[in-house]
Write a protein that holds these residues in place. Structure first.
Motif, mmCIF file in Angstrom:
data_model
loop_
_atom_site.group_PDB
_atom_site.id
_atom_site.type_symbol
_atom_site.label_atom_id
_atom_site.label_comp_id
_atom_site.label_asym_id
_atom_site.label_seq_id
_atom_site.Cartn_x
_atom_site.Cartn_y
_atom_site.Cartn_z
ATOM 1 N N ALA A 105 68.700 32.192 -4.911
ATOM 2 C CA ALA A 105 69.743 32.459 -3.918
ATOM 3 C C ALA A 105 70.526 31.191 -3.604
ATOM 4 O O ALA A 105 71.772 31.209 -3.555
ATOM 5 N N ARG A 106 69.807 30.076 -3.398
ATOM 6 C CA ARG A 106 70.502 28.804 -3.130
ATOM 7 C C ARG A 106 71.367 28.408 -4.319
ATOM 8 O O ARG A 106 72.507 27.960 -4.156
ATOM 9 N N PHE A 116 80.733 34.134 -11.629
ATOM 10 C CA PHE A 116 80.513 35.516 -11.239
ATOM 11 C C PHE A 116 81.552 36.444 -11.867
ATOM 12 O O PHE A 116 81.268 37.621 -12.096
ATOM 13 N N ALA A 117 82.741 35.917 -12.142
ATOM 14 C CA ALA A 117 83.744 36.729 -12.814
ATOM 15 C C ALA A 117 83.342 37.018 -14.253
ATOM 16 O O ALA A 117 83.689 38.058 -14.813
ATOM 17 N N ALA A 118 82.594 36.092 -14.860
ATOM 18 C CA ALA A 118 82.178 36.261 -16.253
ATOM 19 C C ALA A 118 80.853 36.992 -16.391
ATOM 20 O O ALA A 118 80.452 37.348 -17.496
ATOM 21 N N HIS A 119 80.130 37.220 -15.284
ATOM 22 C CA HIS A 119 78.825 37.887 -15.321
ATOM 23 C C HIS A 119 78.826 39.007 -14.294
ATOM 24 O O HIS A 119 79.182 38.793 -13.141
ATOM 25 N N LYS A 125 71.219 40.699 -10.314
ATOM 26 C CA LYS A 125 70.133 41.570 -9.860
ATOM 27 C C LYS A 125 68.926 41.439 -10.778
ATOM 28 O O LYS A 125 67.780 41.404 -10.329
ATOM 29 N N ARG A 126 69.161 41.370 -12.083
ATOM 30 C CA ARG A 126 68.044 41.271 -13.033
ATOM 31 C C ARG A 126 67.265 39.980 -12.817
ATOM 32 O O ARG A 126 66.034 39.983 -12.848
ATOM 33 N N ASP A 131 63.516 40.058 -13.111
ATOM 34 C CA ASP A 131 62.836 38.963 -13.819
ATOM 35 C C ASP A 131 61.746 38.334 -12.963
ATOM 36 O O ASP A 131 60.655 38.039 -13.453
ATOM 37 N N VAL A 132 62.033 38.134 -11.679
ATOM 38 C CA VAL A 132 61.004 37.570 -10.795
ATOM 39 C C VAL A 132 59.832 38.542 -10.674
ATOM 40 O O VAL A 132 58.669 38.149 -10.711
ATOM 41 N N GLY A 133 60.136 39.835 -10.551
ATOM 42 C CA GLY A 133 59.081 40.832 -10.471
ATOM 43 C C GLY A 133 58.249 40.915 -11.737
ATOM 44 O O GLY A 133 57.043 41.214 -11.695
#
Length: 574
Positions: A105-106, A116-119, A125-126, A131-133
């Motif tokens: 998040a940081r 963010f425009a390119a992704h 979310k992943r 991925d963390v889960g």
């Protein structure tokens, strides 16, 4: 793309080690408890084997009670150690997930907005959720299974070697055969996983294309063709999965059969024909259970691979360069904002330059429109004006101050933007409008919404301005655009970057948005990305871009009279 996993030198192991560093102490403590539990789990079998062996040798029962006590004590010790191991690894997993999500998040808040425009949001979310889960099974379970799979056979082999140096070799024969077959089954798993991901992505794309575009498909009578693309993608996916299963299943089945306790027992009993029963009994009792932990590891290998791949993805995202935010300069735009591009050059990848020496000045209170063919650099110029990226040459200045010298928190008090792709937060309508001024009074929110021609529509929502967008209601594209305009009006920045907001709305919404935009740009220094020339004929300055260079600039009448590229675009548009 997933890469082969398993050996220390492989690329997905180092990121995992780095991510686990903060919880390494608790993990090691948990693994030590699991190792103790594995030894305690073997102890009752070894005690029973010794009991049988000594009884056959004629040892009186009164001398064998210590073995019984050892076996009985080992059971609760094993239970306590297993609970301790599981508790430690689950606590480590919980803290790891919390710390990783906070780090992500940081880090995401410090990335260039252009990232963010390119992704798409799915990438974020992943990483933050999926991925963390995916690390949970690896941290909380798989490492414990692996510890048991290593320690239990070693402890059993150490005990059995004290009785006979050769029978332990017979004990490990089925395990060795099973592991060899498992290795054969997993031989091409890296390449297969890449093919599987490609097949899954193709199927997902076909599903989205079919269902998202079903109205247009039906309208133009192309249902059969669209359905055929979907069924062909599904068939290719099914053929791949079935082919993979056919190639892997036999070896996997034989591997599990070879390592099953019954096969080990059969091999040991067969070997016992060559030895005395007293020598064979301990190997039958202890050795038959050695393959169980290895089978448990085999069952969890896919989750382990998923965890390692997730760690690599998380590490890759965390390695994305942040937007430098070390500036400490201030700028006063109270008397107007002058935005200047000075010999600006830019490259997205550090190699291919997309802007070549852009010199452009936006005078205070004027409207400048960027026009040109697709790929000419319009969006890139606008992105640099909002510092979505940093220039690779030259400078963008606000009232003489380089944007890179301004703290990011200060920059966006001076520069605002309304994009064509509007994003609404899952919060109240008022919270969405207050995004640029969280402490703005409700009266100011209402005033901004009125100016954006959306106030009456918002009052008609189930709970008015308290309605949560994305949960209680979903706004249309035109309505969302007007909420974003209200957001920009409330933020009241002196510089505005505007991606033509009426490019994909219905005529009724377009009229309302144009009225709202008239209120928005008044008195502001505005840069507009123009998709339709008819919407910018009255602006103060039109800048024509082509292949990353400015080819013309002037008013609409001047450029039409010049008879250049703009005049040809205008003639074609008319």
């Amino acid at each position: 793309m997933t890469k082969p996993i398993g050996r220390t030198g492989h690329p997905e192991v180092k990121p995992l080690r780095a991510l686990l560093a903060p919880v390494r102490g608790r993990l090691l403590a948990g693994l030590a408890c699991q190792a103790g539990a594995a030894i305690a789990g073997i102890t009752p079998f070894a005690a029973a084997a010794e009991l049988c062996r000594r009884l056959l040798a004629g040892t009186p029962m009164s001398a064998l009670w210590p073995l019984v006590v050892i076996a009985l004590v080992a059971l609760p010790v094993r239970a306590v150690l297993l609970v301790a191991a599981s508790t430690l690894t689950h606590l480590a997993d919980n803290d790891l997930q919390l710390s990783l999500r906070r780090r992500l998040a940081r880090h995401l808040t410090r990335l260039p907005l252009g990232w963010f425009a390119a992704h798409d949001s799915g990438r974020v979310k992943r990483a933050v959720s999926d991925d963390v889960g995916a690390l949970h099974h690896l941290v909380a379970h798989a490492l414990l299974d692996l510890t048991t799979a290593i320690v239990a056979p070693l402890a059993a082999a150490a005990y059995l070697a004290t009785l006979d140096p050769w029978l332990p070799l017979v004990t490990v024969l089925p395990i060795a055969a099973g592991m060899a077959l498992h290795r054969k089954a997993m031989r091409d798993v890296g390449a297969r996983m890449r093919e599987y991901q490609a097949a899954t992505a193709a199927l997902d794309s076909a599903v989205v294309e079919f269902f998202d575009g079903i109205a247009e498909v039906k309208a133009f009578g192309q249902t059969g063709r669209a359905h055929r693309r979907f069924t062909e993608a599904a068939a290719r996916y099914g053929e791949f999965v079935a082919g993979w299963a056919r190639s892997v299943t036999p070896a996997m089945a034989w591997s599990q059969f070879a390592m099953s306790p019954l096969v080990t027992l059969f091999v040991l009993l067969l070997a016992g024909v060559l030895f005395s029963p007293a020598d064979t009994i301990p190997f039958v009792i202890v050795g038959a259970g050695l393959s169980g932990p290895l089978l448990a590891v085999g069952y969890s290998i896919q989750d382990t691979r998923a965890g390692q791949a997730a760690a690599a993805d998380i590490a890759g995202l965390l390695a994305t360069p942040e937007l430098p935010d070390t500036g400490a300069a201030t700028v006063d735009t109270g008397g107007g904002a002058r935005l200047e591009f000075s010999a600006v050059r830019f490259s997205y990848d550090g190699e291919t330059e997309v802007l070549h020496g852009i010199d452009l000045t936006l005078e205070p209170g004027t409207v400048t429109a960027l026009v040109g063919p697709s790929g000419s650099g319009k969006s890139t110029v606008a992105a640099l004006a909002a510092r979505f990226h940093d220039v690779t040459g030259g400078a963008v200045r606000l009232n003489g101050t380089d944007l890179r010298d301004l703290p990011v928190s200060q920059l966006y008090r001076h520069i605002g933007f309304v994009l064509q792709d509007v994003r609404m937060l899952r919060t109240s309508v008022a919270g969405n409008i207050r995004l640029g001024r969280p402490d703005a009074p409700l009266e100011d929110v209402h005033a901004a919404a009125r100016a954006a021609r959306i106030h009456d529509r918002l009052l008609a929502l189930p709970r008015g301005y308290d309605t949560v967008l994305g949960e209680e209601v979903t706004l249309s594209t035109g309505e969302a655009q007007r909420v974003s305009i209200a957001r920009a009006l409330l933020a009241d920045t002196p510089v505005l970057i505007l991606d033509e907001a009426t490019a994909s709305v219905d005529p009724e919404s377009e009229a309302a948005i144009q009225d709202a935009l008239s209120a928005l740009v008044a008195g502001r220094t505005t840069l507009v990305i123009a998709h339709r020339l008819a919407t910018v004929t009255e602006v103060d300055q039109i800048v024509v871009l082509d292949q990353g260079r400015i080819t013309e600039r002037g008013t609409h009448d001047q450029l039409v009279a010049a008879g250049g590229g703009y005049a040809r675009m205008w003639e074609y548009a008319a």
